[in-house]
Design an enzyme around this catalytic site. Structure first.
Site, PDB file in Angstrom:
ATOM      1  CE  LYS A   1     -10.429 -11.375  -3.519  1.00  0.00           C
ATOM      2  NZ  LYS A   1     -11.023 -10.139  -3.303  1.00  0.00           N
TER       3      LYS A   1
ATOM      4  CB  THR B   1      -8.818 -13.805  -6.903  1.00  0.00           C
ATOM      5  OG1 THR B   1      -8.923 -12.491  -6.348  1.00  0.00           O
ATOM      6  CG2 THR B   1      -9.762 -14.435  -5.922  1.00  0.00           C
TER       7      THR B   1
ATOM      8  CE  LYS C   1     -10.926 -14.985 -10.786  1.00  0.00           C
ATOM      9  NZ  LYS C   1      -9.349 -14.224 -10.766  1.00  0.00           N
TER      10      LYS C   1
ATOM     11  CG  LEU D   1      -0.845 -12.510 -14.101  1.00  0.00           C
ATOM     12  CD1 LEU D   1       0.196 -13.631 -14.138  1.00  0.00           C
ATOM     13  CD2 LEU D   1      -0.919 -11.836 -15.603  1.00  0.00           C
ATOM     14  N   PRO D   2      -5.521 -12.698 -14.471  1.00  0.00           N
ATOM     15  CG  PRO D   2      -6.092 -12.217 -16.709  1.00  0.00           C
ATOM     16  CD  PRO D   2      -5.009 -12.175 -15.778  1.00  0.00           C
TER      17      PRO D   2
HETATM   18  P1  NAD Z   1      -7.507  -7.182 -15.385  1.00  0.00           P
HETATM   19  O1  NAD Z   1      -7.969  -8.171 -16.666  1.00  0.00           O
HETATM   20  O2  NAD Z   1      -7.608  -5.791 -15.493  1.00  0.00           O
HETATM   21  O3  NAD Z   1      -5.880  -7.366 -15.557  1.00  0.00           O
HETATM   22  C1  NAD Z   1      -5.027  -8.533 -15.982  1.00  0.00           C
HETATM   23  C2  NAD Z   1      -3.919  -7.963 -16.901  1.00  0.00           C
HETATM   24  O4  NAD Z   1      -2.962  -9.462 -17.022  1.00  0.00           O
HETATM   25  C3  NAD Z   1      -4.250  -7.598 -18.127  1.00  0.00           C
HETATM   26  O5  NAD Z   1      -3.574  -6.357 -18.344  1.00  0.00           O
HETATM   27  C4  NAD Z   1      -3.695  -8.522 -19.111  1.00  0.00           C
HETATM   28  O6  NAD Z   1      -3.318  -8.091 -20.308  1.00  0.00           O
HETATM   29  C5  NAD Z   1      -2.432  -9.144 -18.217  1.00  0.00           C
HETATM   30  N1  NAD Z   1      -2.156 -10.511 -18.693  1.00  0.00           N
HETATM   31  C6  NAD Z   1      -3.157 -11.741 -18.843  1.00  0.00           C
HETATM   32  N2  NAD Z   1      -2.344 -12.529 -19.314  1.00  0.00           N
HETATM   33  C7  NAD Z   1      -0.991 -12.196 -19.166  1.00  0.00           C
HETATM   34  C8  NAD Z   1       0.194 -12.969 -19.402  1.00  0.00           C
HETATM   35  N3  NAD Z   1       0.418 -14.165 -19.790  1.00  0.00           N
HETATM   36  N4  NAD Z   1       1.686 -12.167 -19.082  1.00  0.00           N
HETATM   37  C9  NAD Z   1       1.527 -11.067 -18.708  1.00  0.00           C
HETATM   38  N5  NAD Z   1       0.178 -10.324 -18.457  1.00  0.00           N
HETATM   39  C10 NAD Z   1      -0.923 -10.868 -18.768  1.00  0.00           C
HETATM   40  O7  NAD Z   1      -7.834  -7.890 -14.067  1.00  0.00           O
HETATM   41  P2  NAD Z   1      -7.798  -7.127 -12.681  1.00  0.00           P
HETATM   42  O8  NAD Z   1      -9.052  -6.425 -12.425  1.00  0.00           O
HETATM   43  O9  NAD Z   1      -6.563  -6.321 -12.652  1.00  0.00           O
HETATM   44  O10 NAD Z   1      -7.751  -8.320 -11.591  1.00  0.00           O
HETATM   45  C11 NAD Z   1      -6.526  -9.007 -11.563  1.00  0.00           C
HETATM   46  C12 NAD Z   1      -6.622 -10.091 -10.433  1.00  0.00           C
HETATM   47  O11 NAD Z   1      -7.178  -9.378  -9.409  1.00  0.00           O
HETATM   48  C13 NAD Z   1      -7.795 -11.117 -10.798  1.00  0.00           C
HETATM   49  O12 NAD Z   1      -7.401 -12.248 -10.632  1.00  0.00           O
HETATM   50  C14 NAD Z   1      -8.972 -10.651  -9.940  1.00  0.00           C
HETATM   51  O13 NAD Z   1      -9.782 -11.503  -9.627  1.00  0.00           O
HETATM   52  C15 NAD Z   1      -8.442  -9.835  -8.694  1.00  0.00           C
HETATM   53  N6  NAD Z   1      -9.029  -8.751  -8.071  1.00  0.00           N
HETATM   54  C16 NAD Z   1      -9.475  -7.771  -9.011  1.00  0.00           C
HETATM   55  C17 NAD Z   1     -10.033  -6.710  -8.225  1.00  0.00           C
HETATM   56  C18 NAD Z   1     -10.695  -5.716  -8.853  1.00  0.00           C
HETATM   57  O14 NAD Z   1     -11.348  -4.815  -8.381  1.00  0.00           O
HETATM   58  N7  NAD Z   1     -10.386  -5.416 -10.150  1.00  0.00           N
HETATM   59  C19 NAD Z   1     -10.234  -6.665  -6.845  1.00  0.00           C
HETATM   60  C20 NAD Z   1      -9.582  -7.872  -6.153  1.00  0.00           C
HETATM   61  C21 NAD Z   1      -9.162  -8.814  -6.827  1.00  0.00           C
END
Ligand code: NAD
Length: 290
Positions: A168, A93, A243, A65-66
């Site tokens: 991380k 993260t 973030k 999640l975000p």
């Molecule tokens: P994203 O915003 O694409 O995905 C998050 C998902 O969570 C979305 O589909 C959103 O609709 C859903 N969501 C939000 N609130 C919700 C809730 N209350 N219940 C259910 N679903 C909910 O983000 P992402 O890029 O997939 O990143 C996710 C996590 O991974 C973050 O913490 C980010 O820092 C970490 N991360 C991302 C990457 C990357 O390359 N994108 C790499 C490493 C780590």
């Protein structure tokens, strides 16, 4: 077949859940954005319509999640009716303080938990080549290992609860700094009218080589395919990098240490976000005009 709950099916969770589902796990997914299932259903991921539904029928539950506030809300709902012997794993993260609260929530219900943030981006998530940095008990890690091996190429148990997130933070601080440094090298190269393909050939095999250049080149048409070739569509957004840097710098304040370069890079990402460019890939920092 083991039943896995997966909450948060965005840029990362989409591919991670797909890989579990296509490797013979039953995956029950939930996302507030139910449109993700238009594509995910084709990979066999089951669509669930509430967090409660996910909490009751799975042996392992993963959240992706975000931010920490959302993860805490989701875990609080999950805990209400959680089955004994469930393992719950957060791969998002988030900050250390919230991470410790999550582990305490789980401990209160006598269930196992892990913090397991990832590195490798959406490409790694899609290829199943992520690196997991894990905090928690050995017993929980061993239970999760077969799933880490499908979604990633490496997982390291870094130590007790919270130490996955701590690791991380260090990784992403360094990534933001190397990408920003690469931006300065590119600026200098352009001022000297260098051929950018030759610049890439030399640097990627010299002491200047780094993941940011070799695997994620921010120069359009040069090096492997990357967000730079796609108008900086993420990938990993600048908003998320902002973030992560905020988490790192706040941990440094708590530890009473000074991260001078990190502070400067944080203000650069803040500027990107304030210019409404937070939704561009984090590698677009190389184009921030100073
Ligand atoms: P994203 O915003 O694409 O995905 C998050 C998902 O969570 C979305 O589909 C959103 O609709 C859903 N969501 C939000 N609130 C919700 C809730 N209350 N219940 C259910 N679903 C909910 O983000 P992402 O890029 O997939 O990143 C996710 C996590 O991974 C973050 O913490 C980010 O820092 C970490 N991360 C991302 C990457 C990357 O390359 N994108 C790499 C490493 C780590």
């Amino acid at each position: 077949m083991k039943k896995i709950g997966f909450i948060g099916l965005g840029n990362m969770g989409f591919f991670m859940s797909k890989n579990l589902s296509t490797n013979n796990y039953i995956v029950n997914g939930y996302d507030v954005n139910q449109e993700v299932f238009v594509e995910l259903k084709a990979y066999g991921v089951n669509q669930k319509s509430s967090i409660e539904e996910v909490s009751q029928e799975n042996e392992i539950i993963i959240t992706m999640l975000p931010n920490g506030k959302i993860v805490e809300e989701v875990w609080t709902l999950l805990m209400k009716d959680i089955k004994p012997k469930t393992l719950i794993v957060d791969c998002s993260t988030i900050d250390i303080e919230t991470t410790k609260k999550l582990h305490n929530l789980a401990e209160g219900k006598k269930i196992l938990s892990l913090d397991a943030p990832v590195s490798g981006g959406t490409i790694g998530a899609n290829n199943g080549s992520l690196t997991f940095m894990v905090g928690g008990k050995v017993e929980a890690y061993k239970k999760m290992l077969p799933l880490f091996e499908i979604m990633g190429k490496k997982s390291i148990l870094c130590g007790e609860a919270g130490l996955g997130q701590a690791t991380k933070m260090c990784n992403n601080l360094l990534l933001a700094i190397t990408m920003s440094g690469l931006g300065e090298a590119i600026k200098l190269a352009n001022s000297q009218h260098l051929d950018m393909n030759k610049f890439y050939d030399v640097l990627s095999t010299s002491t200047g080589s780094c993941w940011a250049l070799n695997n994620y080149s921010p120069i359009k048409g040069v090096g492997p395919n990357s967000p730079a070739d796609n108008d900086f569509k993420p990938g990993f957004s600048s908003q998320l990098m902002f973030k992560d840097l905020t988490l790192a710098l706040s941990a440094a304040v708590d530890a009473n240490i000074n991260l001078e370069i990190g502070k400067k890079v944080l203000t650069n990402y803040e500027e990107l976000v304030n210019k409404n460019k937070g939704n561009l890939d984090f590698s677009s920092i190389v184009n921030l005009e100073k």
